[in-house]
Design an enzyme around this catalytic site. Sequence first.
Site, mmCIF file in Angstrom:
data_model
loop_
_atom_site.group_PDB
_atom_site.id
_atom_site.type_symbol
_atom_site.label_atom_id
_atom_site.label_comp_id
_atom_site.label_asym_id
_atom_site.label_seq_id
_atom_site.Cartn_x
_atom_site.Cartn_y
_atom_site.Cartn_z
ATOM 1 N N GLU A 1 0.827 -1.219 0.000
ATOM 2 C CA GLU A 1 0.000 0.000 0.000
ATOM 3 C C GLU A 1 0.855 1.260 0.000
ATOM 4 O OE1 GLU A 1 -2.907 1.779 -0.748
ATOM 5 O OE2 GLU A 1 -3.878 0.114 0.274
ATOM 6 N N VAL B 1 1.986 3.234 -3.264
ATOM 7 C CA VAL B 1 1.084 4.028 -4.113
ATOM 8 C C VAL B 1 0.395 5.098 -3.286
ATOM 9 C CG1 VAL B 1 -0.827 3.937 -5.747
ATOM 10 C CG2 VAL B 1 0.714 1.996 -5.563
ATOM 11 N N GLY C 1 1.445 7.173 -0.890
ATOM 12 C CA GLY C 1 1.783 7.356 0.528
ATOM 13 C C GLY C 1 0.693 6.888 1.459
ATOM 14 N N LYS D 1 3.201 3.894 -10.210
ATOM 15 C CA LYS D 1 2.008 3.841 -9.352
ATOM 16 C C LYS D 1 0.734 3.574 -10.162
ATOM 17 C CE LYS D 1 4.150 6.802 -5.870
ATOM 18 N NZ LYS D 1 4.475 8.191 -5.503
ATOM 19 N N GLY E 1 6.527 11.487 2.355
ATOM 20 C CA GLY E 1 6.950 11.921 3.688
ATOM 21 C C GLY E 1 7.097 10.736 4.619
HETATM 22 N N1 HSE Z 1 8.944 10.261 -4.252
HETATM 23 C C1 HSE Z 1 7.598 9.866 -3.999
HETATM 24 C C2 HSE Z 1 6.704 11.060 -4.187
HETATM 25 C C3 HSE Z 1 7.500 9.333 -2.611
HETATM 26 O O1 HSE Z 1 7.209 12.173 -4.250
HETATM 27 O O2 HSE Z 1 5.496 10.889 -4.298
HETATM 28 C C4 HSE Z 1 6.213 8.644 -2.306
HETATM 29 O O3 HSE Z 1 5.991 7.569 -3.148
#
Ligand code: HSE
Length: 419
Positions: A121, A124, A126, A197, A295
Site C-alpha cells: 500500500e 502508491v 503514501g 504507481k 513523507g
Molecule cells: N517520491 C515519492 C513522491 C514518494 O514524491 O510521491 C512517495 O511515493
Amino acid sequence: MKSKSGKRIGIFGFGCVGQGLHDVLQDNPHLEVARICVRDREKLRTLPSHSFTYNPQELLQDESIDLFAELISDPKEALQIVRQALEAGKTIISANKKMISENLTELVALQQEFGGTLLYEAAVCGSIPILRTLEAYYGNEPLQEVSGILNGSSNYILTKLDAEGLSYNEALAQAQALGFAEADPTLDVGGYDALHKISLIAAHAFGAVIKPEQVLRAGIQHIASRDVTLAQALGARIRLVASARLNKSNKLQLQVLPTLVFPSSELYYVEAEFNGVQLQARYAGDQFLKGRGAGSHPTGSAVWADVSAALAGYKYNYPKFKYNDEEQLKPVVLEEDDELKIYLRTTMPELLPELPWLELTSFGVDARAGQLVGTIRRKDLLLHLPALKQTIAFIAQLPVHVTAEQVINASGLVLEEAA
Ligand code: HSE
C-alpha cells in the site's frame, strides 16, 4: 527477545520511510523490531549500532522473525530480498513501486506457488489507502476510471511555482530536503514514479499488467514560469496527472501527463506533497481520496497498516485479473486511436519533428522558442514523444473545451500561423 504478542519484524532500509516506520511502531507495543538491515556502516544514525545489521541474510534466515518490511530504494536489491522472502513462503511489506510494478507477474506467481504474502500500500500514494480500497470495495464492481495526482514531489514543485513563484530548482531542492523525492529525483519529475504507481493501480482496478512503454508519459522537468502564468491566465493550474480510464469501447487509456486542471476539478485543490485519487465506479459513482502522498510518517503509517493487515492474514486477491485456459493472464486491450489536445513549448523549435497533427496552431515562434496547441492521436503522440522530448519541450494536456485562441490570449502573444 519476543514482545508480548510474540511478533517480530525485520526491516530493510532506514531512510525516510524506514525511519518513519520505526517511529510509528513506537506506538505499537505488540510488535518488536528485530533488527534493521542497512548498507552504509559509516553513516551516523539515530539508533544505537546494535539495532542494525549489514547482512540481509541475518534477517532473511532468522526464523524468529514473523515478517519483513523492505524499504530500500535500490530496486534490484529490493527484488532479491522480496523474492527470497516469498520463496520461503514468508510475509513481506514493500514500498518499492518501481520494483513491484516491473515484476508484478513474477511476484504474484511466487505468492501463489509458495503461499507467502506481499503487500505494498505504501508504494502508491503514501498514506492514501487506495489499493485496499480497490481490492476490498471495488473487487467486483466495474470501474471506469482511476486517476489523479500520484507523485508528491512534483506536486510540491508545481505548487511552489504556482503559489510562491519559486524557481524549479529551489522547489526541487525543498522537496528533496523534506524527504519527499526519490533518491534519484528524475523518477519523480520525469513522471516515472507516477507511471509505476498507475501501473499498480491498473493491475488492481482493471486487472491490467502493463509495460511502461505502453503508457504515454511526460514529466515536469522543462516547465518554465511562462507555462505557469499561462495556466494562471486561463484560470487553471498545472498538475502531473496519471490516469487509467476505460473508454466506451472498453479499451484502457493510460497516461502520465502534465495537465491543466480547472477549479471544477478536485485535483485543482491538491497542493504541496498531497496526492489525490478520483475513482469512477459503475454503481458507486464518483469518489475522491486525498492525503499526504510522500513523507516519512505518512508513508510509515501506510507500511504499519500493511504490517497489521498481514498479521491478521490479509492478502491481495487481484480480483480483476482474468486468466486464459493456460492460466496466463489475459492482456487488456489498450486504446490507441483517441485524440488528445496538447500544449507544447520548446526552446528548440527548429528541431520540432513533423507530426501527423489533426489540428495545429503554433504561436510565439522565434529562433529561441516556439509554442503550439495541437490535437493528435494517442498512438502518434506515443510514437513521436521521444523526438518531441529531445527538443526540451514542456508538454501538457489541455481539456477539449480550451481553444487555441484562449491559450494564445492567455500567453499574451499574437497568433503567427494557424492551420
Ligand atoms: N517520491 C515519492 C513522491 C514518494 O514524491 O510521491 C512517495 O511515493
